[in-house]
Design a protein around this motif. Structure first.
Motif, PDB file in Angstrom:
ATOM      1  N   LEU A  81      90.059  64.000  19.150  1.00  0.00           N
ATOM      2  CA  LEU A  81      90.307  62.564  19.266  1.00  0.00           C
ATOM      3  C   LEU A  81      90.532  62.140  20.713  1.00  0.00           C
ATOM      4  N   ILE A  82      91.211  62.959  21.495  1.00  0.00           N
ATOM      5  CA  ILE A  82      91.398  62.656  22.920  1.00  0.00           C
ATOM      6  C   ILE A  82      90.053  62.690  23.634  1.00  0.00           C
ATOM      7  N   SER A  83      89.218  63.673  23.299  1.00  0.00           N
ATOM      8  CA  SER A  83      87.890  63.773  23.900  1.00  0.00           C
ATOM      9  C   SER A  83      87.008  62.591  23.507  1.00  0.00           C
ATOM     10  N   ALA A  84      87.142  62.119  22.276  1.00  0.00           N
ATOM     11  CA  ALA A  84      86.376  60.940  21.851  1.00  0.00           C
ATOM     12  C   ALA A  84      86.776  59.722  22.674  1.00  0.00           C
ATOM     13  N   PHE A  85      88.062  59.546  22.888  1.00  0.00           N
ATOM     14  CA  PHE A  85      88.553  58.438  23.715  1.00  0.00           C
ATOM     15  C   PHE A  85      87.957  58.527  25.125  1.00  0.00           C
ATOM     16  N   ILE A  86      88.004  59.712  25.718  1.00  0.00           N
ATOM     17  CA  ILE A  86      87.485  59.902  27.070  1.00  0.00           C
ATOM     18  C   ILE A  86      85.974  59.653  27.104  1.00  0.00           C
ATOM     19  N   SER A  87      85.253  60.139  26.103  1.00  0.00           N
ATOM     20  CA  SER A  87      83.804  59.934  26.056  1.00  0.00           C
ATOM     21  C   SER A  87      83.445  58.461  25.974  1.00  0.00           C
ATOM     22  N   TYR A  88      84.129  57.738  25.100  1.00  0.00           N
ATOM     23  CA  TYR A  88      83.860  56.299  24.980  1.00  0.00           C
ATOM     24  C   TYR A  88      84.151  55.585  26.299  1.00  0.00           C
ATOM     25  N   GLY A  96      87.739  48.187  22.876  1.00  0.00           N
ATOM     26  CA  GLY A  96      88.373  48.377  21.575  1.00  0.00           C
ATOM     27  C   GLY A  96      87.877  49.628  20.876  1.00  0.00           C
ATOM     28  N   ALA A  97      86.580  49.904  21.018  1.00  0.00           N
ATOM     29  CA  ALA A  97      86.005  51.111  20.398  1.00  0.00           C
ATOM     30  C   ALA A  97      86.620  52.369  21.005  1.00  0.00           C
ATOM     31  N   ALA A  98      86.966  52.310  22.274  1.00  0.00           N
ATOM     32  CA  ALA A  98      87.573  53.471  22.936  1.00  0.00           C
ATOM     33  C   ALA A  98      88.999  53.704  22.446  1.00  0.00           C
ATOM     34  N   LEU A  99      89.668  52.638  22.023  1.00  0.00           N
ATOM     35  CA  LEU A  99      91.048  52.775  21.560  1.00  0.00           C
ATOM     36  C   LEU A  99      91.159  53.307  20.141  1.00  0.00           C
ATOM     37  N   PHE A 100      90.102  53.175  19.346  1.00  0.00           N
ATOM     38  CA  PHE A 100      90.189  53.586  17.951  1.00  0.00           C
ATOM     39  C   PHE A 100      90.542  55.062  17.772  1.00  0.00           C
ATOM     40  N   PRO A 101      89.962  55.995  18.534  1.00  0.00           N
ATOM     41  CA  PRO A 101      90.390  57.397  18.394  1.00  0.00           C
ATOM     42  C   PRO A 101      91.879  57.593  18.669  1.00  0.00           C
ATOM     43  N   LEU A 102      92.452  56.793  19.557  1.00  0.00           N
ATOM     44  CA  LEU A 102      93.887  56.906  19.824  1.00  0.00           C
ATOM     45  C   LEU A 102      94.711  56.400  18.645  1.00  0.00           C
ATOM     46  N   PHE A 103      94.199  55.416  17.934  1.00  0.00           N
ATOM     47  CA  PHE A 103      94.853  54.924  16.719  1.00  0.00           C
ATOM     48  C   PHE A 103      94.879  56.026  15.664  1.00  0.00           C
ATOM     49  N   ILE A 104      93.751  56.704  15.472  1.00  0.00           N
ATOM     50  CA  ILE A 104      93.685  57.816  14.518  1.00  0.00           C
ATOM     51  C   ILE A 104      94.573  58.965  15.007  1.00  0.00           C
ATOM     52  N   LEU A 105      94.624  59.193  16.311  1.00  0.00           N
ATOM     53  CA  LEU A 105      95.505  60.219  16.874  1.00  0.00           C
ATOM     54  C   LEU A 105      96.970  59.903  16.555  1.00  0.00           C
ATOM     55  N   ALA A 106      97.349  58.648  16.617  1.00  0.00           N
ATOM     56  CA  ALA A 106      98.728  58.264  16.285  1.00  0.00           C
ATOM     57  C   ALA A 106      99.041  58.604  14.828  1.00  0.00           C
ATOM     58  N   ILE A 107      98.103  58.364  13.930  1.00  0.00           N
ATOM     59  CA  ILE A 107      98.302  58.713  12.520  1.00  0.00           C
ATOM     60  C   ILE A 107      98.396  60.232  12.372  1.00  0.00           C
ATOM     61  N   LEU A 108      97.554  60.961  13.105  1.00  0.00           N
ATOM     62  CA  LEU A 108      97.613  62.424  13.080  1.00  0.00           C
ATOM     63  C   LEU A 108      98.980  62.916  13.562  1.00  0.00           C
ATOM     64  N   MET A 109      99.523  62.285  14.572  1.00  0.00           N
ATOM     65  CA  MET A 109     100.832  62.693  15.092  1.00  0.00           C
ATOM     66  C   MET A 109     101.946  62.404  14.077  1.00  0.00           C
ATOM     67  N   VAL A 110     101.825  61.310  13.336  1.00  0.00           N
ATOM     68  CA  VAL A 110     102.793  61.030  12.265  1.00  0.00           C
ATOM     69  C   VAL A 110     102.733  62.154  11.229  1.00  0.00           C
ATOM     70  N   SER A 111     101.507  62.542  10.844  1.00  0.00           N
ATOM     71  CA  SER A 111     101.334  63.632   9.894  1.00  0.00           C
ATOM     72  C   SER A 111     101.969  64.914  10.426  1.00  0.00           C
ATOM     73  N   TYR A 112     101.737  65.214  11.691  1.00  0.00           N
ATOM     74  CA  TYR A 112     102.268  66.436  12.301  1.00  0.00           C
ATOM     75  C   TYR A 112     103.793  66.432  12.352  1.00  0.00           C
ATOM     76  N   VAL A 113     104.373  65.330  12.759  1.00  0.00           N
ATOM     77  CA  VAL A 113     105.836  65.231  12.851  1.00  0.00           C
ATOM     78  C   VAL A 113     106.467  65.421  11.468  1.00  0.00           C
ATOM     79  N   TYR A 114     105.892  64.762  10.465  1.00  0.00           N
ATOM     80  CA  TYR A 114     106.470  64.875   9.125  1.00  0.00           C
ATOM     81  C   TYR A 114     106.147  66.219   8.472  1.00  0.00           C
TER      82      TYR A 114
END
Length: 130
Positions: A81-88, A96-114
């Protein structure tokens, strides 16, 4: 504890759908192939990325997967997801399209924390990481 499980399973289900199911169903469409080539990657990279995303999403979702494998899956999905952000950003600039992978990354981090909150053993009301 019930709240933690609900948050974990909602976040993890979103990740599973977005990073596992969607790529598996759409990776060979013309739009997906154009997206990969637009970013400057060869066509085989899309196939390889799809395989890794599906395997990572399965590892995160399935309870019987060992914790060490889950950790690697979370790391791999994060790198993706970080690489997708950098590529975009590199190809199309910051948008906005570049920010979407970071939005999904935030959800992934919520999953990881919990995930870590749920796997930590509780003794005498205190969390033990031993």
């Amino acid at each position: 504890m019930k709240k933690n499980k609900i948050i974990f399973w909602v976040a993890t289900s979103i990740i599973f759908i977005w990073e596992g199911v969607m790529p598996a169903l759409t990776s060979q469409t013309e739009l997906a192939k154009q997206g990969i080539s637009h970013l400057g990657y060869p066509e085989y990279f899309g196939v390889m990325l799809t395989v890794y995303k599906v395997l990572g999403a399965l590892a995160v979702m399935l309870p019987m997967v060992p914790a060490r494998i889950k950790e690697w899956a979370y790391a791999g999905l994060s790198f993706n997801l970080i690489s997708a952000f950098i590529s975009y950003c590199a190809v199309d600039g910051f948008s906005g399209a570049a920010l979407f992978p970071l939005f999904i990354l935030a959800i992934l981090m919520v999953s990881y924390v919990y995930y870590n909150k749920l796997k930590a053993p509780v003794t005498n009301g205190k969390v033990s990481f031993a």
